[in-house]
Scaffold this active site. Structure first.
Site, mmCIF file in Angstrom:
data_model
loop_
_atom_site.group_PDB
_atom_site.id
_atom_site.type_symbol
_atom_site.label_atom_id
_atom_site.label_comp_id
_atom_site.label_asym_id
_atom_site.label_seq_id
_atom_site.Cartn_x
_atom_site.Cartn_y
_atom_site.Cartn_z
ATOM 1 N N ILE A 1 128.210 -69.091 -38.017
ATOM 2 C CA ILE A 1 127.107 -68.541 -37.237
ATOM 3 C C ILE A 1 125.762 -68.866 -37.883
ATOM 4 C CG2 ILE A 1 126.159 -66.471 -36.175
ATOM 5 C CD1 ILE A 1 128.918 -67.295 -35.126
ATOM 6 N N LYS B 1 122.827 -49.901 -35.288
ATOM 7 C CA LYS B 1 121.460 -50.411 -35.451
ATOM 8 C C LYS B 1 121.147 -51.461 -34.389
ATOM 9 C CE LYS B 1 120.469 -53.768 -38.433
ATOM 10 N NZ LYS B 1 119.513 -54.818 -38.033
ATOM 11 N N ASN B 2 122.035 -52.439 -34.254
ATOM 12 C CA ASN B 2 121.767 -53.543 -33.329
ATOM 13 C C ASN B 2 121.737 -53.078 -31.879
ATOM 14 O OD1 ASN B 2 121.553 -55.336 -35.451
ATOM 15 N ND2 ASN B 2 123.672 -56.029 -35.319
ATOM 16 N N CYS C 1 115.883 -61.066 -41.969
ATOM 17 C CA CYS C 1 116.520 -61.572 -43.182
ATOM 18 C C CYS C 1 116.520 -63.091 -43.199
ATOM 19 C CB CYS C 1 117.972 -61.072 -43.267
ATOM 20 S SG CYS C 1 118.124 -59.305 -43.563
ATOM 21 N N ARG D 1 117.203 -51.142 -44.093
ATOM 22 C CA ARG D 1 117.013 -51.598 -42.723
ATOM 23 C C ARG D 1 118.273 -51.367 -41.883
ATOM 24 N NH1 ARG D 1 116.569 -57.135 -42.415
ATOM 25 N NH2 ARG D 1 116.303 -56.725 -40.205
ATOM 26 N N ARG E 1 117.282 -68.931 -36.695
ATOM 27 C CA ARG E 1 117.739 -68.257 -35.480
ATOM 28 C C ARG E 1 116.681 -68.536 -34.416
ATOM 29 N NH1 ARG E 1 119.500 -62.388 -37.757
ATOM 30 N NH2 ARG E 1 117.686 -62.651 -39.091
ATOM 31 N N PRO E 2 116.705 -69.744 -33.871
ATOM 32 C CA PRO E 2 115.601 -70.205 -33.026
ATOM 33 C C PRO E 2 115.497 -69.448 -31.712
ATOM 34 C CG PRO E 2 117.425 -71.762 -32.938
ATOM 35 C CD PRO E 2 117.779 -70.757 -33.992
ATOM 36 N N MET E 3 114.274 -69.457 -31.170
ATOM 37 C CA MET E 3 113.989 -68.784 -29.911
ATOM 38 C C MET E 3 114.196 -69.698 -28.708
ATOM 39 S SD MET E 3 113.056 -65.575 -30.092
ATOM 40 C CE MET E 3 112.061 -65.337 -28.623
ATOM 41 N N ASP E 4 114.601 -70.943 -28.931
ATOM 42 C CA ASP E 4 114.656 -71.886 -27.816
ATOM 43 C C ASP E 4 115.629 -71.452 -26.725
ATOM 44 O OD1 ASP E 4 116.655 -72.558 -29.835
ATOM 45 O OD2 ASP E 4 117.149 -74.271 -28.578
ATOM 46 N N ASP F 1 128.332 -60.500 -39.593
ATOM 47 C CA ASP F 1 127.705 -59.393 -40.312
ATOM 48 C C ASP F 1 128.675 -58.643 -41.227
ATOM 49 O OD1 ASP F 1 125.179 -59.843 -39.397
ATOM 50 O OD2 ASP F 1 125.182 -58.265 -37.892
ATOM 51 N N ARG G 1 113.758 -59.269 -36.767
ATOM 52 C CA ARG G 1 114.150 -60.237 -35.742
ATOM 53 C C ARG G 1 114.212 -59.620 -34.346
ATOM 54 N NH1 ARG G 1 114.234 -65.657 -34.812
ATOM 55 N NH2 ARG G 1 115.600 -66.059 -33.057
#
Length: 422
Positions: A330, A22-23, A118, A400, A123-126, A308, A94
């Site tokens: 994580i 999936k990922n 989820c 998902r 899980r920041p975008m910075d 995961d 995400r």
């Protein structure tokens, strides 16, 4: 909403075919935005997240078609007509943020909503933003959207990541293929999905070296052409189904599995008394003895133990002989499955990012609630060995990331069925 009903007590025997990752697939699909020629992906998993990414790409003007088996996807972005990734689609997943790098590289501008997914922690975008800014992007956060643009295109540069973020590595790797000059990603993520992405990009004409290491070098090219690429095996689905016979009893061969994809996970299984045999077709798994042995687990970035697989591992350790400690490094909010397992009789003590699990001989079936994707399947795994029936509610999370889980487990002897909601 659908639910999954599991009746415990049946040992498993047979084969389970492991799907494409999936990922990996969700990362490979946005690659189409880098070229005006078709990209064909084979061995794609049949999941709701794939449909969501397809919808997002279609909203940008990409043509997306699926072959009859559902495992082959053909994407063509020769006629892009938008660079706006809308909240109503992006909020569902995400991985939607992975259109940012390719759009900036090809079109020079993009407006992308902050993503969803989820609720397992921030899980920041910075990291993504800082990395793309190092390549000359100008990015502003306004009204929940990232407004990004370049002045004359992206430019190669040294891009050190403060954390080995998979998503940021993927976004920069894609963007750098069309940037001017050489880009070097330092502290890059090393996951198999990164390697798979690089292989696909190289098949399209990208110049990349170092994938699978912490230093990736990309020499930008003027254009990428079309290609056909096979999606790598899903190592998380692989690890999940490897745990099924350990919990339920019996022996299962996971077709398509490779040790190199789950090495750190297999090391913990070995310490727990689990036999993992590599065969010509995959990995064969069975438990030596009546109960697995307790083992401590710390989640880390690849090649460490995957976050995961933490929830699924906790399900196994609920039945283990002894006390285990799981440390989640994580995501800070990824023990939401613990209270649901405790409803079934598990002995779990959570303090911050650490969970102490004292194994019991058996759990008792109960109605439980799925809180996220991996938590969903951990409750199903626990139900395989619990006394009586376990009803897992809110399994839209499950769909998902796992295709036809009730069919795959049912084919090897599990008593499991999907109950359709209204």
């Amino acid at each position: 909403m659908d639910s999954i009903l599991v009746k415990g007590g049946s040992a498993l025997s047979g084969e389970i075919e492991i799907a494409g990752a999936k990922n990996a697939a969700l990362t490979l699909m946005p690659v189409t935005l880098l070229s005006d020629e078709p990209l064909t992906l084979t061995n794609s998993p049949r999941l709701s997240d794939i449909k969501t990414m397809s919808a997002l790409l279609k909203s940008l003007g990409t043509e997306v078609s699926s072959m009859q088996d559902g495992k082959t996807i053909v994407l063509s972005s020769h006629g892009l007509n938008s660079t706006h990734a809308d909240y109503e689609i992006v909020r569902k997943m995400r991985a939607s943020n992975l259109v940012l790098g390719p759009l900036l590289a090809r079109e020079g501008h993009a407006t992308v909503s902050l993503p969803g997914g989820c609720a397992i922690g921030a899980r920041p975008m910075d990291i993504h933003i800082t990395a793309l800014e190092a390549m000359g992007a100008e990015i502003e956060l306004k009204d929940g959207y990232l407004h990004a643009k370049t002045n004359g295109g992206l430019k190669g540069n040294l891009v050190p990541l403060r954390f080995a973020s998979v998503g940021a590595t993927e976004n920069v790797l894609m963007a750098a293929t069309l940037a001017k000059g050489t880009t070097v990603i330092e502290n890059a993520a090393r996951e198999p999905e990164i390697v798979d992405l690089a292989r696909c990009l190289k098949a399209m004409g990208a110049q990349i070296e170092g994938e699978g290491t912490s230093r990736i070098e990309i020499q930008g090219v003027d254009r990428l052409h079309g290609a056909t690429h096979r999606v790598v095996t899903d190592r998380i689905e692989l690890g999940t189904y490897m745990l099924a016979p350990v919990i339920a009893g019996g022996e299962v061969e996971c077709l398509g599995g490779k040790l190199e994809l789950v090495q750190s996970f297999v090391e913990k299984l070995d310490a727990s008394g689990v036999s993992v045999e590599e065969t010509a077709r995959g990995l064969k798994v069975k438990l030596n003895g009546d109960r697995p042995k307790a083992v401590d687990v710390v989640t880390e970035v690849f090649p460490g133990f995957p976050t995961d697989l933490q929830a699924q591992m906790m399900a196994m350790l609920c039945f283990a002989d002894g006390t285990s400690v799981l440390e989640e490094k994580i995501f800070e909010n990824r023990f939401m499955h613990a209270p649901e397992l405790m409803r079934m009789g598990a002995k779990i003590d959570v303090h911050g990012g650490t969970a102490t699990v004292t194994g019991v001989e058996t759990l008792k079936g109960a109605p439980v609630m799925a809180t996220d994707l991996r938590a969903s399947v951990s409750l199903i795994l626990a139900g395989l060995a619990a006394e009586g029936e376990t009803l897992v509610n809110r399994v839209y999370h499950l769909d998902r990331g796992y295709e036809r889980v009730e069919e795959k487990l049912g084919a090897v002897g599990a008593k499991i069925e999907r109950i359709k909601g209204e």
